[in-house]
Design a protein around this motif. Structure first.
Motif, PDB file in Angstrom:
ATOM      1  N   SER A  21      34.343  38.377  56.063  1.00  0.00           N
ATOM      2  CA  SER A  21      35.704  38.802  56.429  1.00  0.00           C
ATOM      3  C   SER A  21      36.753  37.862  55.857  1.00  0.00           C
ATOM      4  O   SER A  21      37.864  38.289  55.537  1.00  0.00           O
ATOM      5  CB  SER A  21      35.837  38.883  57.955  1.00  0.00           C
ATOM      6  N   LEU A  22      36.399  36.583  55.705  1.00  0.00           N
ATOM      7  CA  LEU A  22      37.341  35.597  55.168  1.00  0.00           C
ATOM      8  C   LEU A  22      37.464  35.669  53.650  1.00  0.00           C
ATOM      9  O   LEU A  22      38.528  35.381  53.098  1.00  0.00           O
ATOM     10  CB  LEU A  22      36.909  34.183  55.569  1.00  0.00           C
ATOM     11  N   VAL A  23      36.381  36.041  52.971  1.00  0.00           N
ATOM     12  CA  VAL A  23      36.383  35.977  51.498  1.00  0.00           C
ATOM     13  C   VAL A  23      36.405  37.353  50.848  1.00  0.00           C
ATOM     14  O   VAL A  23      36.367  37.448  49.621  1.00  0.00           O
ATOM     15  CB  VAL A  23      35.165  35.182  50.973  1.00  0.00           C
ATOM     16  N   HIS A  24      36.488  38.433  51.638  1.00  0.00           N
ATOM     17  CA  HIS A  24      36.335  39.762  51.037  1.00  0.00           C
ATOM     18  C   HIS A  24      37.392  40.060  49.983  1.00  0.00           C
ATOM     19  O   HIS A  24      37.160  40.837  49.062  1.00  0.00           O
ATOM     20  CB  HIS A  24      36.333  40.847  52.123  1.00  0.00           C
ATOM     21  N   ASP A  25      38.559  39.427  50.085  1.00  0.00           N
ATOM     22  CA  ASP A  25      39.612  39.632  49.087  1.00  0.00           C
ATOM     23  C   ASP A  25      39.795  38.428  48.157  1.00  0.00           C
ATOM     24  O   ASP A  25      40.743  38.410  47.365  1.00  0.00           O
ATOM     25  CB  ASP A  25      40.950  39.906  49.791  1.00  0.00           C
ATOM     26  N   THR A  51      40.636  26.143  51.238  1.00  0.00           N
ATOM     27  CA  THR A  51      40.154  26.030  49.858  1.00  0.00           C
ATOM     28  C   THR A  51      41.103  26.746  48.899  1.00  0.00           C
ATOM     29  O   THR A  51      41.863  27.628  49.289  1.00  0.00           O
ATOM     30  CB  THR A  51      38.747  26.636  49.712  1.00  0.00           C
ATOM     31  N   ALA A  52      41.006  26.380  47.631  1.00  0.00           N
ATOM     32  CA  ALA A  52      41.906  26.948  46.622  1.00  0.00           C
ATOM     33  C   ALA A  52      41.799  28.472  46.504  1.00  0.00           C
ATOM     34  O   ALA A  52      42.822  29.159  46.400  1.00  0.00           O
ATOM     35  CB  ALA A  52      41.656  26.279  45.263  1.00  0.00           C
ATOM     36  N   PRO A  53      40.580  29.063  46.506  1.00  0.00           N
ATOM     37  CA  PRO A  53      40.526  30.530  46.353  1.00  0.00           C
ATOM     38  C   PRO A  53      41.230  31.285  47.482  1.00  0.00           C
ATOM     39  O   PRO A  53      41.840  32.326  47.231  1.00  0.00           O
ATOM     40  CB  PRO A  53      39.016  30.814  46.357  1.00  0.00           C
ATOM     41  N   ILE A  54      41.144  30.769  48.713  1.00  0.00           N
ATOM     42  CA  ILE A  54      41.806  31.472  49.820  1.00  0.00           C
ATOM     43  C   ILE A  54      43.300  31.158  49.823  1.00  0.00           C
ATOM     44  O   ILE A  54      44.125  32.060  50.061  1.00  0.00           O
ATOM     45  CB  ILE A  54      41.166  31.081  51.167  1.00  0.00           C
ATOM     46  N   SER A  56      41.593  39.022  31.643  1.00  0.00           N
ATOM     47  CA  SER A  56      40.821  38.094  32.466  1.00  0.00           C
ATOM     48  C   SER A  56      41.413  36.691  32.436  1.00  0.00           C
ATOM     49  O   SER A  56      41.215  35.909  33.364  1.00  0.00           O
ATOM     50  CB  SER A  56      39.364  38.053  31.999  1.00  0.00           C
ATOM     51  N   ALA A  57      42.162  36.375  31.380  1.00  0.00           N
ATOM     52  CA  ALA A  57      42.755  35.039  31.279  1.00  0.00           C
ATOM     53  C   ALA A  57      43.845  34.817  32.325  1.00  0.00           C
ATOM     54  O   ALA A  57      44.236  33.674  32.573  1.00  0.00           O
ATOM     55  CB  ALA A  57      43.327  34.833  29.874  1.00  0.00           C
ATOM     56  N   TRP A  58      44.342  35.881  32.923  1.00  0.00           N
ATOM     57  CA  TRP A  58      45.425  35.766  33.917  1.00  0.00           C
ATOM     58  C   TRP A  58      44.916  35.895  35.349  1.00  0.00           C
ATOM     59  O   TRP A  58      45.703  35.923  36.297  1.00  0.00           O
ATOM     60  CB  TRP A  58      46.463  36.863  33.682  1.00  0.00           C
ATOM     61  N   SER A  59      43.604  35.943  35.528  1.00  0.00           N
ATOM     62  CA  SER A  59      43.054  36.265  36.846  1.00  0.00           C
ATOM     63  C   SER A  59      43.395  35.252  37.920  1.00  0.00           C
ATOM     64  O   SER A  59      43.477  35.588  39.100  1.00  0.00           O
ATOM     65  CB  SER A  59      41.524  36.389  36.757  1.00  0.00           C
ATOM     66  N   ASP A  60      43.561  34.000  37.543  1.00  0.00           N
ATOM     67  CA  ASP A  60      43.801  32.949  38.532  1.00  0.00           C
ATOM     68  C   ASP A  60      45.278  32.611  38.693  1.00  0.00           C
ATOM     69  O   ASP A  60      45.615  31.644  39.377  1.00  0.00           O
ATOM     70  CB  ASP A  60      43.022  31.685  38.151  1.00  0.00           C
ATOM     71  N   ASP A  94      35.064  25.366  46.008  1.00  0.00           N
ATOM     72  CA  ASP A  94      34.940  24.550  47.216  1.00  0.00           C
ATOM     73  C   ASP A  94      34.287  25.309  48.357  1.00  0.00           C
ATOM     74  O   ASP A  94      33.749  24.696  49.285  1.00  0.00           O
ATOM     75  CB  ASP A  94      36.330  24.072  47.664  1.00  0.00           C
ATOM     76  N   ILE A  95      34.340  26.631  48.303  1.00  0.00           N
ATOM     77  CA  ILE A  95      33.719  27.416  49.371  1.00  0.00           C
ATOM     78  C   ILE A  95      32.207  27.215  49.380  1.00  0.00           C
ATOM     79  O   ILE A  95      31.573  27.231  50.443  1.00  0.00           O
ATOM     80  CB  ILE A  95      34.088  28.898  49.231  1.00  0.00           C
TER      81      ILE A  95
END
Length: 485
Positions: free
Chosen positions: A101-105, A38-41, A298-302, A148-149
């Motif tokens: 454990s997969l999403v903690h970060d 997924t995109a976040p990971i 916050s605008a740069w978070s992604d 997506d998660i």
């Protein structure tokens, strides 16, 4: 192994593998791979685990994705070990622990930790000044529900977002109406992920040490620790058996040395102080001539780390140009280019204070809010300007001090062969010193940084520079106290 989750079974057979350093095979079931893809990971692959540490240790450029996979692998090893012990297995809780454990970060953004150490000094949104600083844990919560998660959880897992977040933030469990876990399950698995000895530290100490090229974080027996971990006999938390005591001592000491020699290395902290100061300045100290909106972090978070750095450089340049600095860089651009420009240009250490040799200053400045440190540095800049006979921009005088938040306790409980329970600090002379004399106060020092030329001028004019800075700092704190009163 009866009733074990497929991920735990996959440790031994029947799944594909992802290889990460040093020589770790990470098993991938289909449902785990769907989360990892997924995109976040995947975004974690664009963010370095140690950020500014690479300015001192050039090999320390490994990604947060690499660390995430290592933590996940440790979670499976721990579940496999615990499965060999007596006791009921709550599969929903174990699934939530694996997902945690997969999403903690997953909520991390570039240079997240030094920014979070600034507390509320950076507003979350310029449109709502009352909102506090962005927290990566809040971003994980949103990611579990709005990315997506969320679809992966609904499709593949019996746990839900509230279950996972209860493990990541156990104090919020009572506010999570959909949580299926018992308080004891939440407490236990939370301690496995964040405690004196946990699957996160077991990975990052060794991994950071490996990539930094230092031995400090690898001189303990991780396999021995995992095989010695157990359920506390009277409380719902992780403990360690007596056979793992020596390995635990070595891990505690390794963590102490990693903080002292890597994470809080004086040059790493110089870079950290520069980054924090430029971000604070871009939000709170804008020159009215610049006609530029204050920074909205916050605008740069992604953004990826490369894009985040590029954005910071552009904003700093615009501010310098709009402020009428001409060909000379303004303080914001000077700090930014010193960090991320074509040549390294870091500020230099002028003085440092710890609990042994500078306890007065350390106690006065440690764990102060970031805005307070900035106000103190402005007064210090006045004293330095007088001493060298020329005005120094206060933005270029930096005070770095231990942040408000303390590091987690190091004092895990040790279960003896007869079932007796004692804290590690009570059975280990090494852990006792670190636990009783406060870990943070020894590895995190108060430091003053100034530009190279300023330090040279000060050194020429003052034979006892350290004592002078100490006097100026004490006076600055006293002046601030009088003003606040």
């Amino acid at each position: 192994m009866s009733g074990a989750l497929p991920e735990v079974v996959s440790l031994r057979r029947g799944s594909s593998r992802v290889r990460i350093p040093p020589s770790m095979d990470v098993p991938m079931t289909e449902r785990v791979r769907r989360i990892v893809d997924t995109a976040p990971i995947r975004h974690l692959a664009t963010i370095s685990q140690l950020g500014l540490v690479s300015l001192v240790y050039p090999g320390a450029t490994h990604s947060r994705l690499e660390h995430t996979l290592g933590v996940y692998a440790n979670a499976l090893r721990l579940l496999d070990h615990l499965g060999s012990l007596e006791g009921p297995i709550n599969e929903v809780a174990q699934e939530a622990f694996i997902v945690a454990s997969l999403v903690h970060d997953a909520g991390h953004w570039p240079f997240c930790h030094p920014i979070e150490d600034m507390g509320d000094a950076l507003r979350r949104s310029r449109d709502d000044p009352q909102r506090g600083a962005i927290k990566h844990e809040d971003r994980v919560d949103a990611i579990l529900r709005g990315s997506d998660i969320a679809a992966c959880l609904e499709r593949d897992w019996s746990c839900n977002a509230d279950d996972v977040m209860s493990i990541l933030r156990p104090k919020t469990m009572t506010d999570r109406s959909q949580c299926q876990l018992s308080p004891s399950d939440v407490s236990f698995y939370a301690s496995c992920l964040s405690g004196p000895i946990d699957i996160d530290k077991l990975d990052y100490l060794q991994r950071d040490s490996l990539h930094a090229g230092v031995p400090y974080g690898r001189n303990f027996d991780a396999e021995r620790i995992v095989s010695s971990l157990c359920v506390h006999p009277t409380e719902p938390k992780l403990a360690i058996g007596a056979k793992g005591r020596t390995a635990a001592e070595m891990m505690v000491f390794g963590r102490y040395v990693m903080f002292s020699e890597v994470y809080w290395h004086h040059t790493v902290r110089a870079a950290t102080a520069m980054l924090q100061r430029v971000l604070f300045s871009l939000q709170h100290e804008m020159d009215p001539r610049a006609d530029v909106e204050p920074l909205d972090i916050s605008a740069w978070s992604d953004l990826s780390e490369a894009a985040w750095i590029d954005s910071l450089k552009k904003v700093s340049r615009v501010v310098s140009h709009a402020s009428g600095s001409g060909d000379d860089l303004g303080p914001q651009a000077t700090l930014t280019e010193g960090l991320f420009g074509p040549t390294r240009g870091l500020v230099k250490l002028a003085a440092e204070f710890n609990v042994e040799s500078g306890d007065e200053v350390h106690s006065l400045l440690a764990r102060r809010p970031y805005w307070w440190l900035v106000a103190c540095s402005r007064r210090l800049a006045v004293s330095i300007s007088r001493a060298i006979g020329r005005e120094i921009d206060p933005t270029m005088v930096l005070i770095d001090a231990p942040p408000v938040k303390l590091e987690v306790d190091i004092n895990i409980d040790v279960v003896g062969r007869g079932g007796e329970v004692m804290a590690l600090g009570d059975v280990s002379p090494v852990a006792s010193v670190l636990a009783n004399r406060q870990f943070d106060n020894h590895v995190k020092r108060v430091r003053v940084f100034v530009p190279k030329g300023v330090r040279a001028d000060l050194s020429r004019r003052d034979a006892n520079l350290h004592a002078s800075i100490e006097e100026w700092l004490v006076r600055a704190v006293e002046e601030m106290a009088d003003e606040i009163a």
